[in-house]
Motif scaffolding. Structure first.
Motif, PDB file in Angstrom:
ATOM      1  N   ASP A   1      11.292 -13.106 -36.780  1.00  0.00           N
ATOM      2  CA  ASP A   1      10.010 -13.816 -36.823  1.00  0.00           C
ATOM      3  C   ASP A   1       9.077 -13.152 -35.828  1.00  0.00           C
ATOM      4  OD1 ASP A   1       7.917 -15.516 -37.052  1.00  0.00           O
ATOM      5  OD2 ASP A   1       8.944 -17.288 -36.242  1.00  0.00           O
ATOM      6  N   THR A   2       8.259 -12.224 -36.280  1.00  0.00           N
ATOM      7  CA  THR A   2       7.377 -11.498 -35.377  1.00  0.00           C
ATOM      8  C   THR A   2       6.195 -12.331 -34.919  1.00  0.00           C
ATOM      9  OG1 THR A   2       6.195 -10.626 -37.305  1.00  0.00           O
ATOM     10  CG2 THR A   2       7.955  -9.280 -36.397  1.00  0.00           C
ATOM     11  N   ALA A   3       5.993 -13.470 -35.540  1.00  0.00           N
ATOM     12  CA  ALA A   3       4.834 -14.296 -35.184  1.00  0.00           C
ATOM     13  C   ALA A   3       5.132 -15.246 -34.046  1.00  0.00           C
ATOM     14  CB  ALA A   3       4.366 -15.090 -36.414  1.00  0.00           C
ATOM     15  N   ARG A   4       6.434 -15.420 -33.698  1.00  0.00           N
ATOM     16  CA  ARG A   4       6.735 -16.411 -32.667  1.00  0.00           C
ATOM     17  C   ARG A   4       6.470 -15.841 -31.283  1.00  0.00           C
ATOM     18  NH1 ARG A   4      13.324 -16.708 -32.372  1.00  0.00           N
ATOM     19  NH2 ARG A   4      13.679 -14.538 -31.799  1.00  0.00           N
ATOM     20  N   ASN A   5       6.421 -16.735 -30.322  1.00  0.00           N
ATOM     21  CA  ASN A   5       6.156 -16.319 -28.937  1.00  0.00           C
ATOM     22  C   ASN A   5       7.346 -15.566 -28.382  1.00  0.00           C
ATOM     23  OD1 ASN A   5       3.620 -17.550 -28.863  1.00  0.00           O
ATOM     24  ND2 ASN A   5       4.529 -19.544 -28.335  1.00  0.00           N
ATOM     25  N   PRO A   6       7.143 -14.696 -27.396  1.00  0.00           N
ATOM     26  CA  PRO A   6       8.271 -14.003 -26.773  1.00  0.00           C
ATOM     27  C   PRO A   6       9.265 -15.002 -26.182  1.00  0.00           C
ATOM     28  CG  PRO A   6       6.183 -13.028 -26.097  1.00  0.00           C
ATOM     29  CD  PRO A   6       5.853 -14.293 -26.828  1.00  0.00           C
ATOM     30  N   ALA A   7      10.508 -14.653 -26.300  1.00  0.00           N
ATOM     31  CA  ALA A   7      11.548 -15.559 -25.773  1.00  0.00           C
ATOM     32  C   ALA A   7      11.534 -15.528 -24.265  1.00  0.00           C
ATOM     33  CB  ALA A   7      12.923 -15.119 -26.286  1.00  0.00           C
ATOM     34  N   GLY A   8      11.681 -16.680 -23.701  1.00  0.00           N
ATOM     35  CA  GLY A   8      11.761 -16.766 -22.245  1.00  0.00           C
ATOM     36  C   GLY A   8      13.162 -17.094 -21.830  1.00  0.00           C
ATOM     37  N   ARG A   9      13.320 -18.128 -21.035  1.00  0.00           N
ATOM     38  CA  ARG A   9      14.657 -18.562 -20.650  1.00  0.00           C
ATOM     39  C   ARG A   9      15.345 -19.180 -21.857  1.00  0.00           C
ATOM     40  NH1 ARG A   9      13.911 -21.419 -14.694  1.00  0.00           N
ATOM     41  NH2 ARG A   9      12.767 -19.704 -13.720  1.00  0.00           N
ATOM     42  N   PRO A  10      16.683 -19.023 -21.986  1.00  0.00           N
ATOM     43  CA  PRO A  10      17.371 -19.618 -23.128  1.00  0.00           C
ATOM     44  C   PRO A  10      17.357 -21.113 -23.055  1.00  0.00           C
ATOM     45  CG  PRO A  10      18.922 -18.708 -21.545  1.00  0.00           C
ATOM     46  CD  PRO A  10      17.547 -18.310 -21.086  1.00  0.00           C
TER      47      PRO A  10
ATOM     48  N   VAL B   1      17.416  -4.888 -21.289  1.00  0.00           N
ATOM     49  CA  VAL B   1      16.553  -6.053 -21.073  1.00  0.00           C
ATOM     50  C   VAL B   1      15.107  -5.622 -20.874  1.00  0.00           C
ATOM     51  CG1 VAL B   1      16.109  -8.045 -19.580  1.00  0.00           C
ATOM     52  CG2 VAL B   1      18.464  -7.392 -20.131  1.00  0.00           C
ATOM     53  N   ARG B   2      14.893  -4.555 -20.082  1.00  0.00           N
ATOM     54  CA  ARG B   2      13.528  -4.093 -19.840  1.00  0.00           C
ATOM     55  C   ARG B   2      12.871  -3.628 -21.141  1.00  0.00           C
ATOM     56  NH1 ARG B   2      11.045  -5.718 -16.045  1.00  0.00           N
ATOM     57  NH2 ARG B   2      12.080  -4.634 -14.316  1.00  0.00           N
ATOM     58  N   SER B   3      13.642  -3.015 -22.025  1.00  0.00           N
ATOM     59  CA  SER B   3      13.094  -2.566 -23.300  1.00  0.00           C
ATOM     60  C   SER B   3      12.586  -3.742 -24.114  1.00  0.00           C
ATOM     61  CB  SER B   3      14.159  -1.801 -24.084  1.00  0.00           C
ATOM     62  OG  SER B   3      13.685  -1.417 -25.364  1.00  0.00           O
ATOM     63  N   LEU B   4      13.328  -4.852 -24.129  1.00  0.00           N
ATOM     64  CA  LEU B   4      12.882  -6.038 -24.870  1.00  0.00           C
ATOM     65  C   LEU B   4      11.635  -6.639 -24.230  1.00  0.00           C
ATOM     66  CD1 LEU B   4      16.326  -7.740 -25.632  1.00  0.00           C
ATOM     67  CD2 LEU B   4      14.906  -6.368 -27.172  1.00  0.00           C
ATOM     68  N   GLU B   5      11.533  -6.557 -22.910  1.00  0.00           N
ATOM     69  CA  GLU B   5      10.321  -7.046 -22.247  1.00  0.00           C
ATOM     70  C   GLU B   5       9.130  -6.154 -22.585  1.00  0.00           C
ATOM     71  OE1 GLU B   5      12.435  -9.083 -18.282  1.00  0.00           O
ATOM     72  OE2 GLU B   5      11.242  -7.249 -18.094  1.00  0.00           O
ATOM     73  N   GLU B   6       9.346  -4.851 -22.593  1.00  0.00           N
ATOM     74  CA  GLU B   6       8.256  -3.924 -22.902  1.00  0.00           C
ATOM     75  C   GLU B   6       7.776  -4.080 -24.356  1.00  0.00           C
ATOM     76  OE1 GLU B   6       9.585  -0.351 -19.790  1.00  0.00           O
ATOM     77  OE2 GLU B   6       9.923  -0.135 -21.943  1.00  0.00           O
ATOM     78  N   ARG B   7       8.662  -4.497 -25.223  1.00  0.00           N
ATOM     79  CA  ARG B   7       8.288  -4.718 -26.626  1.00  0.00           C
ATOM     80  C   ARG B   7       7.659  -6.097 -26.827  1.00  0.00           C
ATOM     81  NH1 ARG B   7      13.621  -3.671 -29.976  1.00  0.00           N
ATOM     82  NH2 ARG B   7      12.205  -4.284 -31.696  1.00  0.00           N
ATOM     83  N   GLY B   8       7.624  -6.890 -25.799  1.00  0.00           N
ATOM     84  CA  GLY B   8       7.050  -8.223 -25.914  1.00  0.00           C
ATOM     85  C   GLY B   8       7.982  -9.239 -26.535  1.00  0.00           C
TER      86      GLY B   8
ATOM     87  N   LEU C   1      16.411 -11.317 -31.181  1.00  0.00           N
ATOM     88  CA  LEU C   1      16.982 -10.420 -32.190  1.00  0.00           C
ATOM     89  C   LEU C   1      18.343 -10.951 -32.619  1.00  0.00           C
ATOM     90  CD1 LEU C   1      16.161  -6.995 -30.488  1.00  0.00           C
ATOM     91  CD2 LEU C   1      14.914  -8.061 -32.376  1.00  0.00           C
ATOM     92  N   PRO C   2      18.386 -11.925 -33.505  1.00  0.00           N
ATOM     93  CA  PRO C   2      19.677 -12.503 -33.931  1.00  0.00           C
ATOM     94  C   PRO C   2      20.559 -11.448 -34.593  1.00  0.00           C
ATOM     95  CG  PRO C   2      17.816 -13.863 -34.651  1.00  0.00           C
ATOM     96  CD  PRO C   2      17.242 -12.571 -34.164  1.00  0.00           C
ATOM     97  N   GLY C   3      21.845 -11.691 -34.505  1.00  0.00           N
ATOM     98  CA  GLY C   3      22.799 -10.790 -35.149  1.00  0.00           C
ATOM     99  C   GLY C   3      23.601  -9.942 -34.197  1.00  0.00           C
ATOM    100  N   HIS C   4      23.343 -10.057 -32.895  1.00  0.00           N
ATOM    101  CA  HIS C   4      24.073  -9.250 -31.910  1.00  0.00           C
ATOM    102  C   HIS C   4      24.708 -10.150 -30.833  1.00  0.00           C
ATOM    103  CE1 HIS C   4      22.348  -5.495 -33.513  1.00  0.00           C
ATOM    104  NE2 HIS C   4      21.216  -6.187 -33.626  1.00  0.00           N
ATOM    105  N   SER C   5      25.025 -11.364 -31.211  1.00  0.00           N
ATOM    106  CA  SER C   5      25.484 -12.346 -30.215  1.00  0.00           C
ATOM    107  C   SER C   5      26.705 -11.864 -29.454  1.00  0.00           C
ATOM    108  CB  SER C   5      25.788 -13.682 -30.901  1.00  0.00           C
ATOM    109  OG  SER C   5      24.646 -14.182 -31.548  1.00  0.00           O
ATOM    110  N   ASP C   6      27.750 -11.440 -30.178  1.00  0.00           N
ATOM    111  CA  ASP C   6      28.999 -11.039 -29.522  1.00  0.00           C
ATOM    112  C   ASP C   6      28.788  -9.840 -28.610  1.00  0.00           C
ATOM    113  OD1 ASP C   6      30.281 -13.082 -30.834  1.00  0.00           O
ATOM    114  OD2 ASP C   6      31.074 -11.807 -32.442  1.00  0.00           O
ATOM    115  N   ALA C   7      28.055  -8.842 -29.101  1.00  0.00           N
ATOM    116  CA  ALA C   7      27.826  -7.645 -28.292  1.00  0.00           C
ATOM    117  C   ALA C   7      27.005  -7.962 -27.049  1.00  0.00           C
ATOM    118  CB  ALA C   7      27.122  -6.580 -29.135  1.00  0.00           C
ATOM    119  N   LEU C   8      26.039  -8.857 -27.188  1.00  0.00           N
ATOM    120  CA  LEU C   8      25.228  -9.245 -26.024  1.00  0.00           C
ATOM    121  C   LEU C   8      26.064  -9.996 -24.991  1.00  0.00           C
ATOM    122  CD1 LEU C   8      21.947 -10.283 -27.866  1.00  0.00           C
ATOM    123  CD2 LEU C   8      22.154  -8.462 -26.156  1.00  0.00           C
ATOM    124  N   ARG C   9      26.928 -10.898 -25.461  1.00  0.00           N
ATOM    125  CA  ARG C   9      27.804 -11.620 -24.513  1.00  0.00           C
ATOM    126  C   ARG C   9      28.738 -10.652 -23.798  1.00  0.00           C
ATOM    127  NH1 ARG C   9      27.911 -15.791 -28.499  1.00  0.00           N
ATOM    128  NH2 ARG C   9      29.784 -14.867 -29.406  1.00  0.00           N
TER     129      ARG C   9
END
Length: 230
Positions: free
Chosen positions: A221-230, A147-154, A175-183
């Protein structure tokens, strides 16, 4: 000390008078004299108290019940004891089985504690836990590193109170495509943090593989805002 001989003396005196010829027998005065004599506390000094009498009565009832059951059980008392032991073993086996298979509901734990680290710091701590075979600690620190890595990457906005479930959902948006592994990662974090479960080496390696995969995955989509709460 007055004893049973005194009772006989009282009865004799009542029956025969004062040394004269036997008088007519009158049961009521004799009975009353005996009752008064036997009510003397000296006769009851060693009587069991109420609790002792109740305890004795209870075990007598248990013994009668056991004897009655043994009378109709093949093998008598030995057969009854074997049946009782078998029932106890069955209850223990069922309890252990249900304890392993019963579903446990775990609330989602906050990912970060009061001592935030960088993603690299969390990974180093996870590796140290893994060397000590502390798989719970290794799993939790790897989830924090992820999680911290995703925050550091913005890709995720910093949110100290974010839970593991919220982090997994937000990461899936980034980062779509990892839904099952993330759950699965969020579930492993929650179960070790709150659910009383114990992780293993396999679970730890699954999370490290997911962390490495996310580090090399580019957002759609690198142009969108960083994801916050789901």
């Amino acid at each position: 000390m007055t004893g049973r001989g005194d009772v006989r003396t009282v009865l004799a005196a009542t029956a025969h008078g004062d040394g004269g010829p036997p008088a007519s027998w009158d049961r009521d005065p004799a009975r009353e004299a005996a009752r008064r004599e036997l009510s003397d506390p000296r006769y009851h000094e060693h009587d069991p108290n109420l609790l002792q009498r109740a305890w004795t009565a209870f075990w007598g009832w248990v013994q009668d019940l056991f004897d009655a059951a043994a009378g109709v059980t093949p093998g008598g008392g030995v057969g009854m004891a074997v049946i009782v032991l078998a029932l106890i073993a069955l209850v223990i086996a069922l309890r252990l089985r249900l304890g392993r298979t019963a579903p446990t509901s775990t609330r989602s734990a906050a990912v970060f504690d009061a001592h935030p680290r960088t993603a690299a710091g969390h990974r180093s701590q996870a590796e140290a836990y893994a060397l000590d075979h502390d798989w719970n600690g290794a799993v939790q620190e790897t989830m924090r590193a992820l999680v911290r890595s995703l925050e550091e990457r913005g890709l995720l906005s910093p949110h100290p109170g974010r839970t593991a479930d919220e982090a997994a959902a937000a990461a899936d948006l980034a980062l779509p495509g990892h839904s099952d592994a993330l759950r699965d990662a969020a579930r492993a974090f929650d179960e070790t943090a709150y659910g009383g479960r114990t992780a293993d080496e396999t679970t730890y390696h699954h999370l490290t593989a997911l962390d490495a995969a996310l580090r090399h995955t580019k957002p759609a989509d690198t142009a969108r805002n960083p994801a916050g709460r789901p």
